[in-house]
Design an enzyme around this catalytic site. Structure first.
Site, PDB file in Angstrom:
ATOM      1  N   ASN A 193      15.145  18.358  16.393  1.00 14.53           N
ATOM      2  CA  ASN A 193      14.605  19.423  15.547  1.00 14.53           C
ATOM      3  C   ASN A 193      15.172  19.222  14.142  1.00 14.53           C
ATOM      4  OD1 ASN A 193      13.719  21.761  14.345  1.00 14.53           O
ATOM      5  ND2 ASN A 193      15.248  23.071  15.331  1.00 14.53           N
ATOM      6  N   TRP A 194      14.318  18.751  13.239  1.00 14.60           N
ATOM      7  CA  TRP A 194      14.812  18.440  11.882  1.00 14.60           C
ATOM      8  C   TRP A 194      14.927  19.691  11.009  1.00 14.60           C
ATOM      9  CZ3 TRP A 194      11.421  13.527  10.469  1.00 14.60           C
ATOM     10  CH2 TRP A 194      11.838  12.446  11.260  1.00 14.60           C
ATOM     11  N   LYS A 195      14.488  20.823  11.502  1.00 10.74           N
ATOM     12  CA  LYS A 195      14.540  22.075  10.711  1.00 10.74           C
ATOM     13  C   LYS A 195      13.902  21.831   9.337  1.00 10.74           C
ATOM     14  CE  LYS A 195      18.730  23.210  13.210  1.00 10.74           C
ATOM     15  NZ  LYS A 195      19.419  24.368  13.684  1.00 10.74           N
TER      16      LYS A 195
ATOM     17  N   HIS B 293      12.238  29.560  18.643  1.00  8.14           N
ATOM     18  CA  HIS B 293      13.556  29.019  18.260  1.00  8.14           C
ATOM     19  C   HIS B 293      14.412  30.166  17.715  1.00  8.14           C
ATOM     20  CE1 HIS B 293      16.631  26.905  15.985  1.00  8.14           C
ATOM     21  NE2 HIS B 293      16.413  25.893  16.819  1.00  8.14           N
TER      22      HIS B 293
ATOM     23  N   GLU C 204      16.197  30.485  15.224  1.00  5.14           N
ATOM     24  CA  GLU C 204      16.054  30.775  13.782  1.00  5.14           C
ATOM     25  C   GLU C 204      14.748  31.525  13.512  1.00  5.14           C
ATOM     26  OE1 GLU C 204      16.877  26.753  12.582  1.00  5.14           O
ATOM     27  OE2 GLU C 204      18.874  27.046  13.430  1.00  5.14           O
TER      28      GLU C 204
ATOM     29  N   GLU D 122      18.977  27.701  24.651  1.00 10.94           N
ATOM     30  CA  GLU D 122      19.740  27.500  23.420  1.00 10.94           C
ATOM     31  C   GLU D 122      20.514  28.775  23.082  1.00 10.94           C
ATOM     32  OE1 GLU D 122      18.301  24.223  20.808  1.00 10.94           O
ATOM     33  OE2 GLU D 122      16.993  25.888  20.301  1.00 10.94           O
TER      34      GLU D 122
ATOM     35  N   GLY E 266      24.202  25.162  15.669  1.00 14.56           N
ATOM     36  CA  GLY E 266      24.727  24.872  14.333  1.00 14.56           C
ATOM     37  C   GLY E 266      26.159  25.325  14.114  1.00 14.56           C
TER      38      GLY E 266
ATOM     39  N   SER F 286      24.631  22.586  19.334  1.00 10.52           N
ATOM     40  CA  SER F 286      25.766  21.733  18.948  1.00 10.52           C
ATOM     41  C   SER F 286      25.950  20.519  19.858  1.00 10.52           C
ATOM     42  CB  SER F 286      27.056  22.556  18.861  1.00 10.52           C
ATOM     43  OG  SER F 286      26.939  23.518  17.824  1.00 10.52           O
TER      44      SER F 286
ATOM     45  N   GLY G 201      19.645  19.699  16.767  1.00 10.86           N
ATOM     46  CA  GLY G 201      19.331  19.927  15.363  1.00 10.86           C
ATOM     47  C   GLY G 201      20.116  18.974  14.476  1.00 10.86           C
ATOM     48  N   GLY G 202      21.277  19.441  14.002  1.00 11.56           N
ATOM     49  CA  GLY G 202      22.067  18.691  13.021  1.00 11.56           C
ATOM     50  C   GLY G 202      22.290  17.228  13.371  1.00 11.56           C
TER      51      GLY G 202
HETATM   52  C1  PEP Z   1      18.558  23.541  17.187  1.00 10.75           C
HETATM   53  O1  PEP Z   1      18.126  23.410  16.057  1.00 10.75           O
HETATM   54  O2  PEP Z   1      17.827  23.994  18.089  1.00 10.75           O
HETATM   55  C2  PEP Z   1      19.937  23.195  17.476  1.00 10.75           C
HETATM   56  C3  PEP Z   1      20.365  23.196  18.717  1.00 10.75           C
HETATM   57  O3  PEP Z   1      20.718  22.889  16.399  1.00 10.75           O
HETATM   58  P1  PEP Z   1      22.186  22.188  16.467  1.00 10.75           P
HETATM   59  O4  PEP Z   1      22.048  20.979  17.364  1.00 10.75           O
HETATM   60  O5  PEP Z   1      22.467  21.820  15.044  1.00 10.75           O
HETATM   61  O6  PEP Z   1      23.116  23.172  17.047  1.00 10.75           O
END
Ligand code: PEP
Length: 249
Positions: A9-11, A96, A98, A168, A174, A210, A231-232
């Protein structure tokens, strides 16, 4: 054989040129592996660039991070499921954290979006998970069940077969604090039970929050996890390439 799904997930990162450059680096070291898929969720403006770049690559797929539930019309700023499909998306993230917590998306919204995504013949990836306060109050199962019920409760088993669920926990996204494999597995089991009771026999349930190169192997050693949503740690193509090669049996 165990099937594993790795979702990036590049956000709100990587425009079309950056997405193509990222994929050039990623593809230079990517080898398709039986039983493994890698799905990319770039921002909407980069979906077509990603879909075009990976179109001949086995095991790779492009998706959209969000869609509006109406197929078309006067909804300035939104994209719809058919428009995402026209750009090359084959899957859509729904609910999601966010979207829920930054943009105030409700449980009812997730149901409308899920319906629109299924109508467009795309794969919904439904994200569910509790906040830290809910976890500390012992409400994890209640929250996750409520989110499942709202989005999927009225679906027939045939439709549920097409849904992927990502657990999640909001407090893990994050933050650098991932759920332990054991804690994630407990929630996955509950989600699997909920889906099985409604006729979904082989649902895919991912863990997100994470996940990175250091903890991926330990998490994936837990067989309740059918993959990870990242994500990150998916933003660096070399590190992501290494993460999708993580050993797991
Ligand atoms: C996400 O964007 O769904 C996510 C899990 O982010 P991260 O891996 O950065 O926690």
């Amino acid at each position: 054989m165990r099937r594993l799904l790795f979702v990036a997930n590049w956000k709100t990162h990587l425009g079309p040129d950056e997405a193509r450059a990222y994929l050039k680096t990623f593809l230079a070291q990517y080898r398709p592996t039986e039983g493994r898929e890698v799905w990319f969720f770039p921002p909407a403006v980069s979906v077509e660039a990603v879909a075009q770049t990976i179109r001949h690559q086995a095991g790779l797929l492009a998706g959209a991070q969000n869609v509006y539930w109406e197929p078309k019309g006067a909804f300035t700023g939104e994209i719809s499921a058919p428009l995402a499909a026209a750009a090359g998306a084959r899957a859509v993230l729904i609910g999601h954290s966010e979207r829920r917590h930054v943009f105030g998306e409700s449980d009812a919204d997730t149901e409308r979006k899920l319906s629109a995504v299924l109508d467009a013949k795309l794969v919904p990836v439904l994200c569910v998970g509790e906040t830290l306060a809910e976890r500390e109050a012992g409400q994890t199962l209640g929250v996750v069940t409520r989110q499942l019920e709202a989005a999927l409760g009225r679906r027939q088993p045939a439709a549920l077969q097409h849904v992927t669920v990502a657990y999640e926990p909001v407090w893990a996204i994050g933050t650098g604090k991932n759920a332990t494999p054991h804690d994630a597995a407990d929630v996955h089991r509950d989600i699997r039970r909920w889906l099985a009771a409604r006729g979904a026999k082989t649902p895919r349930i991912l863990y997100g929050g994470s996940v990175n190169l250091k903890n991926a192997a330990e998490l994936l050693a837990e067989r309740e996890l059918d993959g990870v949503l990242v994500g990150g740690a998916s933003l660096d193509p070399e590190a992501w390439g290494a993460l999708v090669r993580t050993a797991a049996d």
